[in-house]
Design a protein around this motif. Structure first.
Motif, PDB file in Angstrom:
ATOM      1  N   GLY A  20       0.942  -0.870  -0.089  1.00 25.65           N
ATOM      2  CA  GLY A  20       0.122  -0.362  -0.273  1.00 25.65           C
ATOM      3  C   GLY A  20       1.162   1.036   0.159  1.00 25.65           C
ATOM      4  O   GLY A  20       1.842   1.402   0.853  1.00 25.65           O
ATOM      5  N   GLY A  21       0.562   2.344  -0.721  1.00 23.11           N
ATOM      6  CA  GLY A  21       1.106   3.779  -0.528  1.00 23.11           C
ATOM      7  C   GLY A  21       1.962   3.333  -1.522  1.00 23.11           C
ATOM      8  O   GLY A  21       2.795   4.528  -1.392  1.00 23.11           O
ATOM      9  N   VAL A  22       3.293   2.722  -2.371  1.00 24.32           N
ATOM     10  CA  VAL A  22       4.332   2.742  -2.686  1.00 24.32           C
ATOM     11  C   VAL A  22       3.585   3.930  -4.744  1.00 24.32           C
ATOM     12  O   VAL A  22       4.809   3.911  -4.995  1.00 24.32           O
ATOM     13  N   GLY A  23       2.761   4.383  -4.787  1.00 28.89           N
ATOM     14  CA  GLY A  23       2.227   4.412  -5.861  1.00 28.89           C
ATOM     15  C   GLY A  23       1.578   3.836  -7.304  1.00 28.89           C
ATOM     16  O   GLY A  23       1.942   3.839  -8.421  1.00 28.89           O
ATOM     17  N   LYS A  24       1.035   2.830  -6.728  1.00 32.61           N
ATOM     18  CA  LYS A  24       0.455   1.731  -7.663  1.00 32.61           C
ATOM     19  C   LYS A  24      -0.694   2.649  -8.923  1.00 32.61           C
ATOM     20  O   LYS A  24      -0.335   2.046 -10.268  1.00 32.61           O
ATOM     21  N   THR A  25      -1.446   3.056  -7.911  1.00 32.16           N
ATOM     22  CA  THR A  25      -2.474   3.626  -8.969  1.00 32.16           C
ATOM     23  C   THR A  25      -2.356   4.974  -9.792  1.00 32.16           C
ATOM     24  O   THR A  25      -2.433   4.501 -10.666  1.00 32.16           O
ATOM     25  N   THR A  26      -1.107   5.624  -9.146  1.00 33.69           N
ATOM     26  CA  THR A  26      -0.845   6.577 -10.052  1.00 33.69           C
ATOM     27  C   THR A  26       0.622   5.862 -10.993  1.00 33.69           C
ATOM     28  O   THR A  26       0.038   6.305 -11.810  1.00 33.69           O
ATOM     29  N   THR A  27       1.087   4.679 -11.039  1.00 30.20           N
ATOM     30  CA  THR A  27       1.916   4.344 -12.023  1.00 30.20           C
ATOM     31  C   THR A  27       1.323   3.593 -13.030  1.00 30.20           C
ATOM     32  O   THR A  27       1.167   3.865 -13.820  1.00 30.20           O
ATOM     33  N   VAL A 281      10.773   0.170  -8.620  1.00 35.26           N
ATOM     34  CA  VAL A 281      11.256   1.138  -7.506  1.00 35.26           C
ATOM     35  C   VAL A 281      11.046   3.219  -7.751  1.00 35.26           C
ATOM     36  O   VAL A 281      11.398   3.449  -8.588  1.00 35.26           O
ATOM     37  N   ASN A 282      10.568   3.210  -7.515  1.00 35.11           N
ATOM     38  CA  ASN A 282       9.172   4.346  -6.814  1.00 35.11           C
ATOM     39  C   ASN A 282       9.491   5.665  -5.668  1.00 35.11           C
ATOM     40  O   ASN A 282      10.042   5.114  -4.757  1.00 35.11           O
ATOM     41  N   ARG A 283       9.947   6.752  -6.512  1.00 32.86           N
ATOM     42  CA  ARG A 283       9.731   8.142  -5.328  1.00 32.86           C
ATOM     43  C   ARG A 283      11.543   7.607  -4.640  1.00 32.86           C
ATOM     44  O   ARG A 283      11.310   7.830  -3.883  1.00 32.86           O
ATOM     45  N   VAL A 284      12.469   6.968  -4.957  1.00 33.93           N
ATOM     46  CA  VAL A 284      13.357   7.039  -5.138  1.00 33.93           C
ATOM     47  C   VAL A 284      14.391   8.766  -5.175  1.00 33.93           C
ATOM     48  O   VAL A 284      14.320   9.688  -6.127  1.00 33.93           O
ATOM     49  N   VAL A 349      12.393   5.352 -10.794  1.00 33.66           N
ATOM     50  CA  VAL A 349      11.297   6.308 -10.718  1.00 33.66           C
ATOM     51  C   VAL A 349      11.587   7.520  -9.506  1.00 33.66           C
ATOM     52  O   VAL A 349      11.714   6.805  -8.395  1.00 33.66           O
ATOM     53  N   PRO A 350      12.172   8.802  -9.590  1.00 34.95           N
ATOM     54  CA  PRO A 350      13.019   9.601  -8.822  1.00 34.95           C
ATOM     55  C   PRO A 350      11.860   9.760  -8.201  1.00 34.95           C
ATOM     56  O   PRO A 350      10.314   9.827  -9.166  1.00 34.95           O
ATOM     57  N   LEU A 351      11.469  10.025  -7.078  1.00 38.56           N
ATOM     58  CA  LEU A 351      10.519  11.384  -5.994  1.00 38.56           C
ATOM     59  C   LEU A 351      10.037  12.597  -6.725  1.00 38.56           C
ATOM     60  O   LEU A 351      10.799  13.376  -7.099  1.00 38.56           O
ATOM     61  N   LEU A 352       9.413  12.612  -7.237  1.00 34.92           N
ATOM     62  CA  LEU A 352       9.186  13.740  -7.804  1.00 34.92           C
ATOM     63  C   LEU A 352       9.076  15.257  -7.118  1.00 34.92           C
ATOM     64  O   LEU A 352       7.579  15.072  -6.355  1.00 34.92           O
ATOM     65  N   ASP A 353       9.107  16.523  -7.578  1.00 37.21           N
ATOM     66  CA  ASP A 353       7.961  17.781  -6.615  1.00 37.21           C
ATOM     67  C   ASP A 353       6.861  17.392  -6.840  1.00 37.21           C
ATOM     68  O   ASP A 353       6.738  17.298  -8.185  1.00 37.21           O
ATOM     69  N   ASP A 355       2.542  17.818  -7.135  1.00 36.50           N
ATOM     70  CA  ASP A 355       1.282  16.842  -7.416  1.00 36.50           C
ATOM     71  C   ASP A 355       2.194  15.932  -8.519  1.00 36.50           C
ATOM     72  O   ASP A 355       1.717  15.735  -9.987  1.00 36.50           O
ATOM     73  N   VAL A 356       1.155  14.597  -9.069  1.00 39.11           N
ATOM     74  CA  VAL A 356       1.400  13.855  -9.826  1.00 39.11           C
ATOM     75  C   VAL A 356       0.473  13.387 -10.076  1.00 39.11           C
ATOM     76  O   VAL A 356       0.130  12.505 -10.990  1.00 39.11           O
ATOM     77  N   HIS A 357      -0.955  13.787  -9.097  1.00 38.54           N
ATOM     78  CA  HIS A 357      -2.079  13.408  -9.637  1.00 38.54           C
ATOM     79  C   HIS A 357      -3.139  13.835 -10.505  1.00 38.54           C
ATOM     80  O   HIS A 357      -3.735  13.178 -11.387  1.00 38.54           O
ATOM     81  N   ASP A 358      -2.118  14.884 -10.802  1.00 31.74           N
ATOM     82  CA  ASP A 358      -3.122  15.341 -12.367  1.00 31.74           C
ATOM     83  C   ASP A 358      -2.548  15.221 -13.660  1.00 31.74           C
ATOM     84  O   ASP A 358      -0.936  14.642 -13.457  1.00 31.74           O
TER      85      ASP A 358
HETATM   86  N1  LIG Z   1       7.537   9.600  -8.329  1.00 29.81           N
HETATM   87  C1  LIG Z   1       6.182   9.453  -7.434  1.00 29.81           C
HETATM   88  N2  LIG Z   1       6.889  11.312  -6.904  1.00 29.81           N
HETATM   89  C2  LIG Z   1       6.352  11.575  -6.496  1.00 29.81           C
HETATM   90  N3  LIG Z   1       4.638  10.829  -5.527  1.00 29.81           N
HETATM   91  C3  LIG Z   1       4.688  10.225  -5.862  1.00 29.81           C
HETATM   92  C4  LIG Z   1       5.811   9.249  -6.899  1.00 29.81           C
HETATM   93  N4  LIG Z   1       4.188   7.886  -7.629  1.00 29.81           N
HETATM   94  C5  LIG Z   1       3.604   8.261  -6.508  1.00 29.81           C
HETATM   95  N5  LIG Z   1       3.510   9.605  -5.287  1.00 29.81           N
HETATM   96  C6  LIG Z   1       2.489   9.952  -4.650  1.00 29.81           C
HETATM   97  O1  LIG Z   1       2.655   9.379  -4.057  1.00 29.81           O
HETATM   98  C7  LIG Z   1       0.833   8.648  -3.595  1.00 29.81           C
HETATM   99  C8  LIG Z   1       0.526   7.502  -3.612  1.00 29.81           C
HETATM  100  O2  LIG Z   1       0.473   6.906  -4.811  1.00 29.81           O
HETATM  101  P1  LIG Z   1      -0.455   6.419  -5.261  1.00 29.81           P
HETATM  102  O3  LIG Z   1      -0.046   5.414  -6.836  1.00 29.81           O
HETATM  103  O4  LIG Z   1      -2.111   6.587  -4.957  1.00 29.81           O
HETATM  104  O5  LIG Z   1      -0.420   5.182  -4.189  1.00 29.81           O
HETATM  105  P2  LIG Z   1      -1.133   3.425  -3.907  1.00 29.81           P
HETATM  106  O6  LIG Z   1      -2.117   2.914  -4.887  1.00 29.81           O
HETATM  107  O7  LIG Z   1      -0.051   2.569  -4.487  1.00 29.81           O
HETATM  108  O8  LIG Z   1      -1.390   3.154  -2.979  1.00 29.81           O
HETATM  109  C9  LIG Z   1      -0.155   9.308  -3.571  1.00 29.81           C
HETATM  110  O9  LIG Z   1       0.104  10.832  -3.214  1.00 29.81           O
HETATM  111  C10 LIG Z   1       0.753   9.814  -5.432  1.00 29.81           C
HETATM  112  O10 LIG Z   1       0.654  11.077  -6.129  1.00 29.81           O
END
Ligand SMILES: Nc1ncnc2c1ncn2[C@@H]1O[C@H](COP(=O)(O)OP(=O)(O)O)[C@@H](O)[C@H]1O
Ligand SMILES: [Mg+2]
Length: 375
Positions: A20-27, A281-284, A349-353, A355-358
């Motif tokens: 959970g929380g690693v970035g699956k949905t966004t990725t 590996v996300n948010r490096v 994938v680097p930790l991006l500055d 919002d990555v939601h839009d």
């Molecule tokens: N590479 C990234 N850099 C910065 N923020 C990120 C990155 N990838 C994901 N996030 C943020 O991390 C949070 C969790 O992402 P999410 O895709 O919802 O995770 P999961 O689905 O694994 O629970 C979100 O707020 C998302 O915007």
């Protein structure tokens, strides 16, 4: 470094797993957009997306089927979708009811099951765990043959592996095993349903006495009739997960716990004969300093950026912290790569500055994941 585009060549179904929380949905969304940019007709099934992500994908409207995402949203952010991007958010309850309806031999059976109180209580609880409704939906979409690629986000469960047990869990439900265990008060039944004792109490409160007995016997009789069809469906779902065109992508953060879980996930996939296409590996943390010694930084900042000594020290401290995090991440990533083995491609994938939601954020993520220009 290879990109997701290469990992997903010849892929029809991509399942994005991880803790959970690693970035699956966004990725998942960024991968789907990237593959659509490369000319494919792609559908992404998201689960519980953050509100802003849902809005970016136009997911706010109701419905339990993919709908087409306006290409203009991505064009405005600099990504041309040469193919088509479709997206949906999983509605577990509806998916489950649809499955029942599909398996019912006739309209009367269907209506009786959907109206049965035991079914309603249990399906809420089971569908609420989301794990198998996700694969059931995936299978349904794969059957239509409408898409070149399906990307499945997986539920935000604490344990990434719950997802692999889903078909078994569903079989247990249909066989009434879950209910029987539950009524016997076993902890396994509760775990199976992913909820606490409140469920049993609620069920017994709402469906009492002789009504309970008749609803229960109805429930077993009606569902018993669907069992054959259901087993077949569960087998098809498993076969889809093992199909040559199906790849799991494992997302993890560079921290110890998700990495341990990723390793465990890989073993489970292997045991289940499912294909791990790669790990992300996300948010490096990026290392801005490189080989520079953090101790030299204050003097350097003062000399080259003209900062006052006090400010130079403060800025240097921020860099030093980042540097330490980046080194920790690099060590964890190296350990992960070694444990996964050379046959598993690993992307960072680097930790991006910000919002990555839009759409703009997804496009930035897409660029990192694919590594090459979209067109
Ligand atoms: N590479 C990234 N850099 C910065 N923020 C990120 C990155 N990838 C994901 N996030 C943020 O991390 C949070 C969790 O992402 P999410 O895709 O919802 O995770 P999961 O689905 O694994 O629970 C979100 O707020 C998302 O915007
Ligand atoms: Mg998620």
């Amino acid at each position: 470094m290879r990109g997701v585009g290469e990992l997903l060549a010849q892929t029809r179904v991509c399942v994005v797993g991880g803790s959970g929380g690693v970035g699956k949905t966004t990725t998942s969304a960024a991968i789907a957009a990237g593959m659509a940019a490369r000319g494919l007709k792609v559908a992404v099934v998201t689960i519980d997306p953050a509100q802003r992500l849902a809005t970016a994908l136009g997911l706010d409207e109701l419905g339990n089927d993919p709908h087409r995402v306006e290409a203009e949203r991505f064009a405005a952010a600099g990504l041309e979708l040469r193919g088509e991007l479709w997206a949906m958010t999983l509605d577990p309850k509806r998916t489950f009811d649809e499955l029942i309806a599909h398996l019912s031999p006739d309209a009367e059976t269907r209506e009786r099951i959907l109206a049965n109180r035991v079914y309603r209580e249990l399906s809420d609880a089971i569908a609420g765990s989301q794990e198998f409704t996700a694969v059931a939906k995936l299978h349904e979409l794969a059957q239509t043959g409408d898409w070149d690629l399906l990307v499945l986000d997986t539920p935000p469960s604490r344990n990434a592996l719950d997802f692999l047990d889903a078909p078994d869990r569903l079989t247990a439900f249909f066989e009434g095993r879950a209910l029987q265990t539950l009524l016997r008060g076993g902890g396994a039944g509760l775990r199976l349903l992913g909820r606490g004792t409140g469920l049993v109490l609620g069920l017994l409160r709402r469906v009492t006495g002789t009504e309970l007995l008749s609803d229960l016997s109805d429930f077993f009789r009606l569902l018993g009739g669907l069992l054959g069809g259901f087993r077949e469906r569960a087998e098809q779902v498993e076969a889809l997960l093992r199909a040559p065109g199906t790849r799991f992508l494992l997302v993890t953060s560079p921290e110890r716990e998700p990495i341990e879980e990723a390793i465990f996930f890989q073993r489970r996939l292997r045991a289940a004969r499912m294909t791990l296409g790669g790990a992300i590996v996300n948010r490096v943390h990026a290392d801005e300093l490189g080989d520079e010694d953090p101790a030299d930084l204050p003097a350097l900042l003062a000399a080259e950026a003209g900062l006052s000594p006090a400010l130079a020290h403060r800025v240097a401290a921020v860099f030093a912290d980042e540097h330490a995090l980046a080194r920790r991440d690099a060590a964890n990533v190296a350990a992960l790569a070694q444990r996964l083995g050379a046959s598993v491609p690993l992307l960072q994938v680097p930790l991006l500055d910000g919002d990555v939601h839009d759409a703009a954020g997804l496009v930035r993520l897409e660029a990192e994941l694919f590594g090459d220009p979209g067109a």
